[in-house]
Design an enzyme around this catalytic site. Structure first.
Site, PDB file in Angstrom:
ATOM      1  N   TYR A  68       0.350  -1.405  -0.025  1.00  0.00           N
ATOM      2  CA  TYR A  68       0.253   0.069   0.350  1.00  0.00           C
ATOM      3  C   TYR A  68       1.246   1.195  -0.249  1.00  0.00           C
ATOM      4  CZ  TYR A  68      -4.399  -2.427   1.292  1.00  0.00           C
ATOM      5  OH  TYR A  68      -5.581  -3.587   1.324  1.00  0.00           O
ATOM      6  N   TYR A  88      -0.642  -9.542   1.065  1.00  0.00           N
ATOM      7  CA  TYR A  88       0.174  -8.775   1.855  1.00  0.00           C
ATOM      8  C   TYR A  88       0.474  -9.047   3.570  1.00  0.00           C
ATOM      9  CZ  TYR A  88      -3.855  -6.100   3.421  1.00  0.00           C
ATOM     10  OH  TYR A  88      -4.968  -5.431   3.275  1.00  0.00           O
ATOM     11  N   ARG A 111      -3.013 -10.782   4.566  1.00  0.00           N
ATOM     12  CA  ARG A 111      -4.291 -11.342   4.246  1.00  0.00           C
ATOM     13  C   ARG A 111      -3.761 -11.289   2.333  1.00  0.00           C
ATOM     14  NH1 ARG A 111      -7.910  -7.517   4.147  1.00  0.00           N
ATOM     15  NH2 ARG A 111      -9.252  -9.204   4.222  1.00  0.00           N
ATOM     16  N   HIS A 164      -7.192  -8.449  -2.199  1.00  0.00           N
ATOM     17  CA  HIS A 164      -8.627  -8.294  -2.488  1.00  0.00           C
ATOM     18  C   HIS A 164      -8.355  -6.483  -2.695  1.00  0.00           C
ATOM     19  CE1 HIS A 164      -6.255  -6.767   1.592  1.00  0.00           C
ATOM     20  NE2 HIS A 164      -7.108  -5.772   1.613  1.00  0.00           N
ATOM     21  N   HIS A 221     -10.526  -3.121  -1.912  1.00  0.00           N
ATOM     22  CA  HIS A 221     -11.200  -2.133  -0.779  1.00  0.00           C
ATOM     23  C   HIS A 221     -12.639  -1.781  -1.685  1.00  0.00           C
ATOM     24  CE1 HIS A 221      -9.295  -2.770   2.824  1.00  0.00           C
ATOM     25  NE2 HIS A 221      -8.126  -3.518   2.170  1.00  0.00           N
TER      26      HIS A 221
HETATM   27 FE   LIG Z   1      -6.375  -3.781   2.371  1.00  0.00          FE
END
Ligand SMILES: [Fe+3]
Lengths: 236, 203
Positions: A109, A148, A158, A161, A163
């Site tokens: 991110y 990640y 995770r 995905h 969001h």
């Molecule tokens: Fe996330």
């Protein structure tokens, strides 16, 4: 209520919705309400949320492969994510603001607090938004996000995905969720995904749509969103 | 008509800022919604709404997202579409709690009017955070409206001992009017959260 062992915080539709407290997802322990939620009476529920005009949306806001380019194409697998936003009766909800954010292809991110040491992509921000059209449809171009690690438990990862934040027509229509990709081997190890009742988890998994792919350009996924309750706005 | 199943909710997670509140956090992406709900032409009493969000251990939460939705000074919600950021009176605000050293939010707005009989002036709040699997709804009422608050339909459905969790305290600070509204996720002062459920719930 005094005798019941499980205090029901909110009589949510537990058929599909996760509980507020899901202790395998550790952050819920200190951050979920412990007292019953108070129902809002029928006549106060119809409060409309604000609508947005087309001009609020930038030309490339729907294309995450273009909206942050500095010196080239973002790295990773280019995909198209499209779908419909509907009420529970399948009626399309138009002019709904859909905002998305995600990690880059390496699972990183751009957020400043992110600590995973996968590389940033100078040509990828990972944020987009658009309004649904008259048929309730939206369609984003993006890069398939990577998995990640996170700190919930030892060796926690995770699944891939994206969001989603959705502002529908009524106050009860406000939804924030995550879209997953079919066949992810991390599903069974992820408490956020697992917080959803087993039989409803499929609702969060996009469908691969060979017929929507763009030859020699992008693979396609379908993710439909059904908001709580019915739409009270008149349909023409 | 056969009903579809709702899309399950998931947490907003810790990394929403560069999409949902990008300008506030200094990312190179514009914002449609921020902490300013009005512009200089907006009628009404200028106020600031500030506060912090506390977890079950009394720690302030630095990665929550808080949204406000309110009527104007005449009790009217905006019905025209919002075309750009700070498009006159929007009544809609959104901030993260991650840019203030004390994890405060600070909204700039006007005090809303009553939207009708049996409704004290109030602001609708929608709250999201890492560790919360659902959006949480609450309502802010004003400490200087105790007479109208006691007539409010929703306020009166709340157990008496919990009503003060919904009251923002009016304070003068350096010549400006601030309302302080702290949100407690748990504990003795746990904020009252509301639910807007239409039908077909298992209760
Ligand atoms: Fe996330």
């Amino acid at each position: 209520m005094e005798n019941s062992q499980l205090i029901e915080v909110e009589p949510i539709n537990f058929n599909v919705q996760p509980p507020h407290l899901y202790s395998e997802y550790k952050s819920t322990i200190l951050r979920s309400p412990t007292k019953p939620l108070i129902p809002v009476k029928e006549q106060l529920k119809d409060l409309s949320l604000p609508a947005f005009g087309d001009s609020a949306i930038g030309k490339w806001d729907h294309d995450l492969t273009k909206n942050a380019r500095k010196n080239g194409e973002p790295i990773g697998e280019r995909i198209k994510v499209s779908g419909k936003v509907m009420d529970e009766y399948g009626r399309p909800l138009r002019n709904v603001l859909v905002e998305i954010w995600q990690a880059n292809a390496a699972g990183r991110y751009i957020h400043k607090a992110e600590i995973h040491d996968a590389p940033l992509d100078p040509n990828f921000l990972g944020a987009g938004r658009m309004l649904t059209d008259r048929e309730g449809r939206y369609s984003f171009y993006t890069i398939k996000p990577g998995a990640y690690p996170w700190g919930n438990h030892f060796n926690a990862w995770r699944p891939n995905h994206i969001h989603f934040s959705v502002i529908g027509h009524q106050i009860g229509h406000r939804l924030v969720t995550q879209m997953y990709f079919p066949g992810d081997p991390l599903f069974e190890f992820d408490p956020i995904f697992q917080s959803v009742p087993k039989h409803a988890r499929e609702l969060l998994i996009a469908k691969f749509r060979m017929d929507w792919t763009e030859p020699e350009f992008a693979l396609a996924y379908e993710f439909n969103i059904v908001l709580n309750g019915k739409c009270q706005t008149p349909f023409e | 008509m056969e009903k579809l199943r709702q899309t399950p909710s998931q947490t907003v997670g810790p990394f929403f800022a560069y999409s949902l509140t990008a300008e506030q956090y200094g990312y190179d992406y514009n914002s449609l919604i921020n902490g300013l709900l009005i512009n200089h032409d907006t009628e009404g009493e200028r106020i600031y709404i500030t506060g912090r969000i506390y977890d079950g251990k009394g720690q302030t939460i630095p990665d929550a997202l808080i949204e406000l939705w309110q009527a104007d000074a005449n009790g009217q919600y905006r019905s025209l579409p919002i075309h750009q950021k700070n498009d006159g009176f929007t009544g809609l605000g959104r901030l993260g709690t991650g840019t203030d050293v004390q994890d405060r939010f600070l909204f700039t707005t006007i005090k809303p009017g009553s939207i009708g009989d049996g409704q004290a002036p109030h602001i609708n709040i929608i709250l999201f955070m890492r560790g919360s699997l659902h959006r949480l709804y609450t309502r802010l009422y004003f400490s200087d409206e105790s007479a109208t608050n006691s007539q409010d339909e929703l306020f009166n459905t709340i157990p008496e001992e919990r009503r003060n969790t919904l009251i923002a305290q009016r304070k003068q600070n350096a010549g400006r009017i601030e309302y302080h509204f702290d949100i407690y996720m748990q504990g003795e002062k746990e904020t009252v959260f509301l639910m807007y459920i239409t039908n077909d719930v298992i209760s």
